[in-house]
Design an enzyme around this catalytic site. Structure first.
Site, PDB file in Angstrom:
ATOM      1  CG  ASP A   4      18.159  11.699  13.978  1.00  0.00           C
ATOM      2  OD1 ASP A   4      18.314  10.471  13.949  1.00  0.00           O
ATOM      3  OD2 ASP A   4      18.981  12.502  13.495  1.00  0.00           O
ATOM      4  CG  LEU A   5      21.245  14.452  18.717  1.00  0.00           C
ATOM      5  CD1 LEU A   5      22.596  14.262  19.378  1.00  0.00           C
ATOM      6  CD2 LEU A   5      20.429  15.495  19.464  1.00  0.00           C
TER       7      LEU A   5
ATOM      8  CG  ASP B   7      21.973  10.801  15.334  1.00  0.00           C
ATOM      9  OD1 ASP B   7      21.601   9.738  14.800  1.00  0.00           O
ATOM     10  OD2 ASP B   7      21.980  11.895  14.735  1.00  0.00           O
TER      11      ASP B   7
END
Length: 397
Positions: A271-272, A317
């Site tokens: 996950d960004l 994301d």
């Protein structure tokens, strides 16, 4: 009785071609609708549309020829000659654009581009020249007094050129198939390799029999297979990033349990960090660019570790990576991802990611789901620790 037989045969010929035209029109319009805002496959889809177009031209030309068989006069003979030229040229152009389609889909880049360009365009140029002068040379065919098509001594040139484009396309597709070991991508290459079967089979029958409209049927069948393959690709691909989506994940899970009963799998949930802030500060176009770039980098990492690795956009994301090889995979993957994030941060804004890892043996869907939940849970734990330590990695959704 002879005229009645000819009329029945002509009606049969027209019906076969009309059926092919209707099928091609349906798939043509379906493909055109699906091409809207399709960056990833737009160029290749244009080539596929051209294949459909020129196959339809051949079918229409064949219908036009059949209408002249029961007519008389020089006008009818000229119409028969013109439609026959279009019929033969349409097939050559359809297979030329088939080669172009394979090149676009596989990303083929020949070492000698100029030499390959000569190889591509010379057969087409030769045939167009021969077809344009056939009314003088009668090399490809002649139209007799009964407006009947009679093969010329040089008709083999048409067969040779169509075969050249089919073989070149097959070699390019086979090379891409061997090179790309990713199972999901290989399934997209299957129709490229198998496309040749129907045209070669029906083309051979038409060469032997000569009075049955089977070649256009073979091309139409192959086009249908291509369109179905494209639709399956669209359904299982994330439009923004070009990697697999959640539906593809379900297919991947079904496939691994259809093989070995016991599977050793390693899950990475990525996950960004701070992605919401990037969207708020730079706009969603910038956010989309970062997602596409991260997907590309993750694909490169997966290919360098194991080309059979599965990668999909899990949502927003968040990305999911699954490896079948679990030994030492955690440290290796994390190290490569950190290097990518550092390189990206030097080029533009700071990019980092929180990673959750889970590995184990699973033999059923429930165990698969549990490993995936564990990776997701560990990813959120990593994100929470980052947020407490630095204030980054906050609300990304």
């Amino acid at each position: 009785g002879g005229g009645t037989v000819m009329n029945i045969y002509s009606v049969f010929y027209i019906e076969i071609n009309a059926a092919c035209i209707i099928i091609l029109i349906i798939f043509y319009h379906s493909m055109r609708r699906n091409m809207v805002n399709d960056r990833a496959t737009g160029n290749s889809r244009h080539e596929l549309l051209r294949i459909m177009l020129w196959t339809a031209v051949s079918c229409i030309s064949d219908i036009a020829y059949e209408t002249t068989v029961i007519s008389n006069g020089s006008d009818a003979r000229n119409m028969a000659a013109a439609s026959s030229v279009l019929y033969l040229t349409g097939f050559v152009l359809a297979l030329f654009y088939w080669m172009q389609y394979v090149i676009a889909v596989t990303g083929f880049r020949p070492a000698g581009r100029k030499l390959f360009a000569i190889l591509k365009y010379t057969p087409l140029a030769i045939f167009i020249g021969v077809a344009a002068t056939n009314h003088m040379t009668h090399l490809l065919f002649t139209i007799n007094e009964k407006n009947e098509y009679v093969r010329g001594e040089g008709i083999g040139l048409h067969w040779l050129i169509t075969m050249v484009y089919l073989v070149i396309s097959l070699l390019i597709a086979a090379k891409a198939f061997r090179k790309d070991r990713a199972a999901m991508k290989r399934r997209f290459y299957y129709p490229l390799v198998l496309f040749i079967i129907a045209p070669v089979t029906t083309g051979g029958l038409q060469i032997i029999i000569g009075t049955t409209p089977v070649y256009q049927m073979g091309l139409t069948i192959s086009i249908i297979l291509l369109c179905i393959a494209n639709q399956n690709y669209d359904i299982s691909t994330d439009k923004l990033t070009g990697i697999d989506n959640r539906l593809s994940l379900e297919r991947y899970r079904s496939r691994i349990f259809a093989g070995k009963k016991q599977n050793s799998l390693a899950f990475f949930m990525i996950d960004l960090d701070g992605f919401k802030e990037i969207n708020d500060r730079y706009g969603h176009l910038k956010g989309d660019y970062i997602l596409r770039k991260m997907a590309q980098q993750l694909r490169n990492i997966c290919d360098s570790i194991d080309r059979d690795a599965f990668l999909c956009r899990f949502g927003g994301d968040e990305f999911l990576v699954i490896f079948k090889n679990t030994e030492g995979i955690n440290d290796r993957f994390r190290k490569m991802l950190e290097q990518v994030c550092e390189a990206e941060s030097k080029e533009s804004e700071t990019v980092s990611a929180s990673v959750g890892f889970a590995a184990g043996s699973c033999s059923c869907n429930e165990e698969f789901e549990q490993l995936m939940r564990n990776a997701d849970k560990n990813m959120y734990s990593s994100k929470t620790l980052k947020r407490k330590a630095t204030g980054n990695g906050g609300n990304n959704r």
